[in-house]
Design a protein around this motif. Structure first.
Motif, PDB file in Angstrom:
ATOM      1  N   PRO A  76      -4.833  12.909   0.472  1.00 48.59           N
ATOM      2  CA  PRO A  76      -4.202  11.584   0.474  1.00 48.59           C
ATOM      3  C   PRO A  76      -4.626  10.767  -0.751  1.00 48.59           C
ATOM      4  N   TYR A  77      -3.673  10.054  -1.330  1.00 51.58           N
ATOM      5  CA  TYR A  77      -3.927   9.229  -2.508  1.00 51.58           C
ATOM      6  C   TYR A  77      -3.167   7.917  -2.307  1.00 51.58           C
ATOM      7  N   PHE A  78      -3.814   6.807  -2.584  1.00 53.28           N
ATOM      8  CA  PHE A  78      -3.251   5.491  -2.276  1.00 53.28           C
ATOM      9  C   PHE A  78      -3.180   4.623  -3.527  1.00 53.28           C
ATOM     10  N   LEU A 123       0.876  -1.172   0.000  1.00 50.03           N
ATOM     11  CA  LEU A 123       0.000   0.000   0.000  1.00 50.03           C
ATOM     12  C   LEU A 123       0.910   1.218   0.000  1.00 50.03           C
ATOM     13  N   VAL A 124       0.878   1.971  -1.083  1.00 53.11           N
ATOM     14  CA  VAL A 124       1.734   3.144  -1.241  1.00 53.11           C
ATOM     15  C   VAL A 124       0.878   4.379  -1.015  1.00 53.11           C
ATOM     16  N   ALA A 125       1.255   5.172  -0.032  1.00 57.18           N
ATOM     17  CA  ALA A 125       0.509   6.391   0.283  1.00 57.18           C
ATOM     18  C   ALA A 125       1.242   7.589  -0.300  1.00 57.18           C
ATOM     19  N   GLY A 126       0.478   8.506  -0.808  1.00 56.98           N
ATOM     20  CA  GLY A 126       1.029   9.736  -1.356  1.00 56.98           C
ATOM     21  C   GLY A 126      -0.023  10.824  -1.302  1.00 56.98           C
ATOM     22  N   GLU A 127       0.155  11.829  -2.136  1.00 53.27           N
ATOM     23  CA  GLU A 127      -0.809  12.921  -2.222  1.00 53.27           C
ATOM     24  C   GLU A 127      -1.149  13.157  -3.675  1.00 53.27           C
ATOM     25  N   ASP A 128      -2.383  13.617  -3.907  1.00 56.25           N
ATOM     26  CA  ASP A 128      -2.736  14.029  -5.258  1.00 56.25           C
ATOM     27  C   ASP A 128      -2.250  15.463  -5.458  1.00 56.25           C
ATOM     28  N   ASP A 129      -2.551  16.052  -6.609  1.00 58.45           N
ATOM     29  CA  ASP A 129      -2.050  17.388  -6.900  1.00 58.45           C
ATOM     30  C   ASP A 129      -2.694  18.488  -6.058  1.00 58.45           C
ATOM     31  N   GLU A 130      -3.731  18.162  -5.310  1.00 58.27           N
ATOM     32  CA  GLU A 130      -4.363  19.139  -4.426  1.00 58.27           C
ATOM     33  C   GLU A 130      -3.986  18.912  -2.964  1.00 58.27           C
ATOM     34  N   GLY A 131      -3.106  17.965  -2.702  1.00 59.68           N
ATOM     35  CA  GLY A 131      -2.639  17.703  -1.351  1.00 59.68           C
ATOM     36  C   GLY A 131      -3.467  16.701  -0.561  1.00 59.68           C
ATOM     37  N   LEU A 163      -2.625  -2.405  -8.694  1.00 59.10           N
ATOM     38  CA  LEU A 163      -3.857  -3.188  -8.696  1.00 59.10           C
ATOM     39  C   LEU A 163      -5.077  -2.293  -8.514  1.00 59.10           C
ATOM     40  N   ALA A 164      -4.931  -1.249  -7.714  1.00 58.32           N
ATOM     41  CA  ALA A 164      -6.007  -0.290  -7.453  1.00 58.32           C
ATOM     42  C   ALA A 164      -5.355   1.014  -7.050  1.00 58.32           C
ATOM     43  N   GLU A 165      -6.064   2.117  -7.245  1.00 57.95           N
ATOM     44  CA  GLU A 165      -5.579   3.413  -6.804  1.00 57.95           C
ATOM     45  C   GLU A 165      -6.746   4.347  -6.587  1.00 57.95           C
ATOM     46  N   GLY A 166      -6.525   5.334  -5.753  1.00 57.33           N
ATOM     47  CA  GLY A 166      -7.567   6.312  -5.491  1.00 57.33           C
ATOM     48  C   GLY A 166      -7.452   6.891  -4.090  1.00 57.33           C
ATOM     49  N   HIS A 167      -8.466   7.638  -3.691  1.00 58.66           N
ATOM     50  CA  HIS A 167      -8.473   8.297  -2.389  1.00 58.66           C
ATOM     51  C   HIS A 167      -8.947   7.372  -1.262  1.00 58.66           C
ATOM     52  N   ASP A 168      -9.509   6.237  -1.615  1.00 57.84           N
ATOM     53  CA  ASP A 168     -10.057   5.303  -0.636  1.00 57.84           C
ATOM     54  C   ASP A 168      -8.980   4.310  -0.190  1.00 57.84           C
ATOM     55  N   ARG A 169      -8.402   4.546   0.982  1.00 57.04           N
ATOM     56  CA  ARG A 169      -7.339   3.699   1.509  1.00 57.04           C
ATOM     57  C   ARG A 169      -7.826   2.269   1.715  1.00 57.04           C
ATOM     58  N   ASP A 170      -9.025   2.116   2.248  1.00 55.14           N
ATOM     59  CA  ASP A 170      -9.551   0.780   2.546  1.00 55.14           C
ATOM     60  C   ASP A 170      -9.716  -0.056   1.285  1.00 55.14           C
ATOM     61  N   ARG A 171     -10.142   0.566   0.189  1.00 54.01           N
ATOM     62  CA  ARG A 171     -10.312  -0.169  -1.066  1.00 54.01           C
ATOM     63  C   ARG A 171      -8.962  -0.655  -1.588  1.00 54.01           C
ATOM     64  N   CYS A 172      -7.938   0.184  -1.500  1.00 52.69           N
ATOM     65  CA  CYS A 172      -6.605  -0.214  -1.954  1.00 52.69           C
ATOM     66  C   CYS A 172      -6.019  -1.293  -1.042  1.00 52.69           C
TER      67      CYS A 172
END
Length: 158
Positions: free
Chosen positions: A117-119, A107-115, A133-142
């Motif tokens: 959290p993005y996973f 699980l790789v955590a980062g930020e999107d261009d607006e700051g 495999l998956a990406e987005g703002h939803d940590r639980d889904r990733c």
């Protein structure tokens, strides 16, 4: 390879492809109108040409970005084979691995261009490339994608 197997699909790149097509399409239309009608009344031609050049340079960068983003499909078969398909707008890359040869997805955590959290549920491949495999703002889904991959690929953890 999907018969009784599990498939992970990450189609986030399609948005970048579509946005790029729309941007370049509109830029082509604006450029054609500018060439046909000339610059707007009261505007210096040099400024208008400079603005169009900036938009075209931005379009070239956007095109390079969009062409580098693949749609990812990872299929884990009941026989323990993992097929990774990276589909770019201009080519398709197919790779196959034994499930035991792959490390645990991270699980790789980062930020999107607006700051915000993005996973990413990132699978590192033996050849040095990665497949999200998956990406987005939803940590639980990733995180669920990581867990599900471990379950279907034999639960191997490095």
């Amino acid at each position: 390879m999907t018969r009784d197997g599990t498939v992970f699909a990450n189609r986030m790149a399609v948005f970048a492809w579509g946005f790029t097509c729309v941007w370049i399409g509109m830029l082509v239309i604006f450029t054609a109108v500018l060439l046909r009608d000339g610059p707007p009344d009261g505007q210096p031609p040099q400024i208008v040409l400079l603005a169009m050049a900036v938009f075209w340079i931005g379009a070239a960068g956007l095109l390079g970005f969009a062409l580098s983003r693949p749609v990812v499909r990872v299929a884990v078969g009941p026989d323990g084979r993992v097929e990774v398909v990276l589909r770019y707008p201009h080519r398709v890359v197919r790779k196959q691995f034994a499930a035991g040869a792959l490390p645990m997805p991270a699980l790789v955590a980062g930020e999107d261009d607006e700051g915000s959290p993005y996973f990413r549920a990132r699978l590192s491949l033996p050849d040095g490339s990665v497949a999200d495999l998956a990406e987005g703002h939803d940590r639980d889904r990733c995180l669920a994608a990581c867990t599900r991959f471990l379950q279907v690929a034999g639960g191997r953890a490095d």
